[in-house]
Design a protein around this motif. Structure first.
Motif, PDB file in Angstrom:
ATOM      1  N   ILE A  44       0.862  -1.187   0.000  1.00 31.70           N
ATOM      2  CA  ILE A  44       0.000   0.000   0.000  1.00 31.70           C
ATOM      3  C   ILE A  44       0.893   1.229   0.000  1.00 31.70           C
ATOM      4  O   ILE A  44       1.820   1.334   0.799  1.00 31.70           O
ATOM      5  N   PHE A  45       0.615   2.168  -0.885  1.00 29.56           N
ATOM      6  CA  PHE A  45       1.316   3.447  -0.907  1.00 29.56           C
ATOM      7  C   PHE A  45       0.448   4.440  -0.148  1.00 29.56           C
ATOM      8  O   PHE A  45      -0.693   4.682  -0.512  1.00 29.56           O
ATOM      9  N   GLU A  46       1.005   5.003   0.934  1.00 29.36           N
ATOM     10  CA  GLU A  46       0.258   6.000   1.692  1.00 29.36           C
ATOM     11  C   GLU A  46       0.639   7.393   1.221  1.00 29.36           C
ATOM     12  O   GLU A  46       1.793   7.793   1.288  1.00 29.36           O
ATOM     13  N   TYR A  47      -0.341   8.102   0.707  1.00 29.80           N
ATOM     14  CA  TYR A  47      -0.177   9.508   0.332  1.00 29.80           C
ATOM     15  C   TYR A  47      -0.662  10.281   1.552  1.00 29.80           C
ATOM     16  O   TYR A  47      -1.840  10.559   1.705  1.00 29.80           O
ATOM     17  N   GLY A  48       0.275  10.571   2.457  1.00 27.57           N
ATOM     18  CA  GLY A  48      -0.072  11.119   3.762  1.00 27.57           C
ATOM     19  C   GLY A  48      -0.379  12.600   3.754  1.00 27.57           C
ATOM     20  O   GLY A  48      -0.230  13.308   2.758  1.00 27.57           O
ATOM     21  N   THR A  49      -0.799  13.044   4.915  1.00 21.21           N
ATOM     22  CA  THR A  49      -1.222  14.427   5.083  1.00 21.21           C
ATOM     23  C   THR A  49      -0.159  15.436   4.637  1.00 21.21           C
ATOM     24  O   THR A  49      -0.497  16.402   3.949  1.00 21.21           O
ATOM     25  N   PRO A  50       1.123  15.255   4.999  1.00 25.10           N
ATOM     26  CA  PRO A  50       2.121  16.235   4.533  1.00 25.10           C
ATOM     27  C   PRO A  50       2.196  16.317   3.003  1.00 25.10           C
ATOM     28  O   PRO A  50       2.386  17.395   2.445  1.00 25.10           O
ATOM     29  N   LEU A  51       2.032  15.190   2.328  1.00 25.95           N
ATOM     30  CA  LEU A  51       2.036  15.226   0.859  1.00 25.95           C
ATOM     31  C   LEU A  51       0.814  15.966   0.340  1.00 25.95           C
ATOM     32  O   LEU A  51       0.901  16.738  -0.623  1.00 25.95           O
ATOM     33  N   VAL A  52      -0.334  15.749   0.967  1.00 24.76           N
ATOM     34  CA  VAL A  52      -1.546  16.469   0.550  1.00 24.76           C
ATOM     35  C   VAL A  52      -1.354  17.959   0.752  1.00 24.76           C
ATOM     36  O   VAL A  52      -1.681  18.760  -0.131  1.00 24.76           O
ATOM     37  N   ILE A  53      -0.795  18.338   1.906  1.00 27.29           N
ATOM     38  CA  ILE A  53      -0.581  19.762   2.188  1.00 27.29           C
ATOM     39  C   ILE A  53       0.395  20.378   1.185  1.00 27.29           C
ATOM     40  O   ILE A  53       0.179  21.468   0.667  1.00 27.29           O
ATOM     41  N   ASN A  54       1.494  19.677   0.901  1.00 28.49           N
ATOM     42  CA  ASN A  54       2.539  20.244   0.043  1.00 28.49           C
ATOM     43  C   ASN A  54       2.253  20.138  -1.446  1.00 28.49           C
ATOM     44  O   ASN A  54       2.656  21.011  -2.212  1.00 28.49           O
ATOM     45  N   LEU A  76      -3.537   4.820  -0.443  1.00 26.69           N
ATOM     46  CA  LEU A  76      -4.272   5.263   0.736  1.00 26.69           C
ATOM     47  C   LEU A  76      -4.023   6.757   0.869  1.00 26.69           C
ATOM     48  O   LEU A  76      -2.891   7.188   1.120  1.00 26.69           O
ATOM     49  N   ALA A  77      -5.060   7.546   0.671  1.00 27.75           N
ATOM     50  CA  ALA A  77      -4.933   8.996   0.810  1.00 27.75           C
ATOM     51  C   ALA A  77      -5.333   9.370   2.232  1.00 27.75           C
ATOM     52  O   ALA A  77      -6.495   9.308   2.606  1.00 27.75           O
ATOM     53  N   ASP A  78      -4.345   9.735   3.035  1.00 30.52           N
ATOM     54  CA  ASP A  78      -4.562  10.089   4.430  1.00 30.52           C
ATOM     55  C   ASP A  78      -4.795  11.593   4.498  1.00 30.52           C
ATOM     56  O   ASP A  78      -3.860  12.380   4.388  1.00 30.52           O
ATOM     57  N   LEU A  79      -6.044  11.985   4.674  1.00 32.37           N
ATOM     58  CA  LEU A  79      -6.388  13.400   4.609  1.00 32.37           C
ATOM     59  C   LEU A  79      -6.642  14.044   5.965  1.00 32.37           C
ATOM     60  O   LEU A  79      -7.064  15.178   6.035  1.00 32.37           O
ATOM     61  N   LYS A  80      -6.396  13.329   7.046  1.00 35.01           N
ATOM     62  CA  LYS A  80      -6.607  13.932   8.361  1.00 35.01           C
ATOM     63  C   LYS A  80      -5.405  14.805   8.723  1.00 35.01           C
ATOM     64  O   LYS A  80      -4.326  14.635   8.172  1.00 35.01           O
ATOM     65  N   ILE A  81      -5.604  15.725   9.662  1.00 30.41           N
ATOM     66  CA  ILE A  81      -4.491  16.595  10.030  1.00 30.41           C
ATOM     67  C   ILE A  81      -4.122  16.494  11.503  1.00 30.41           C
ATOM     68  O   ILE A  81      -3.144  17.068  11.933  1.00 30.41           O
ATOM     69  N   MET A  82      -4.874  15.776  12.288  1.00 34.93           N
ATOM     70  CA  MET A  82      -4.616  15.740  13.720  1.00 34.93           C
ATOM     71  C   MET A  82      -3.240  15.169  14.052  1.00 34.93           C
ATOM     72  O   MET A  82      -2.570  15.637  14.971  1.00 34.93           O
TER      73      MET A  82
END
Length: 59
Positions: free
Chosen positions: A3-13, A32-38
């Motif tokens: 699974i490739f996680e496209y995490g929150t920092p990648l979404v932000i940047n 897996l697009a991780d869109l949470k910021i907590m």
């Protein structure tokens, strides 16, 4: 299963456009697009502050 996680920092940047580019390059991987910021709120706040202070600098 990989699974490739496209995490929150990648979404932000890179926004969701970055996710679309990964999907185009690797159409068969599980994303897996991780869109949470907590979980990394301090990082994201620092990124936003840095962009407001020096918007043309690369971080």
């Amino acid at each position: 299963m990989d699974i490739f996680e496209y995490g929150t920092p990648l979404v932000i940047n890179f926004g969701l456009e970055g996710l679309a580019k990964i999907r185009k390059q690797f159409p068969d991987i599980t994303l897996l697009a991780d869109l949470k910021i907590m979980d990394v709120a301090a990082y994201e706040v620092n990124q936003a502050v840095n962009i407001l202070i020096a918007p043309n600098k690369t971080y």
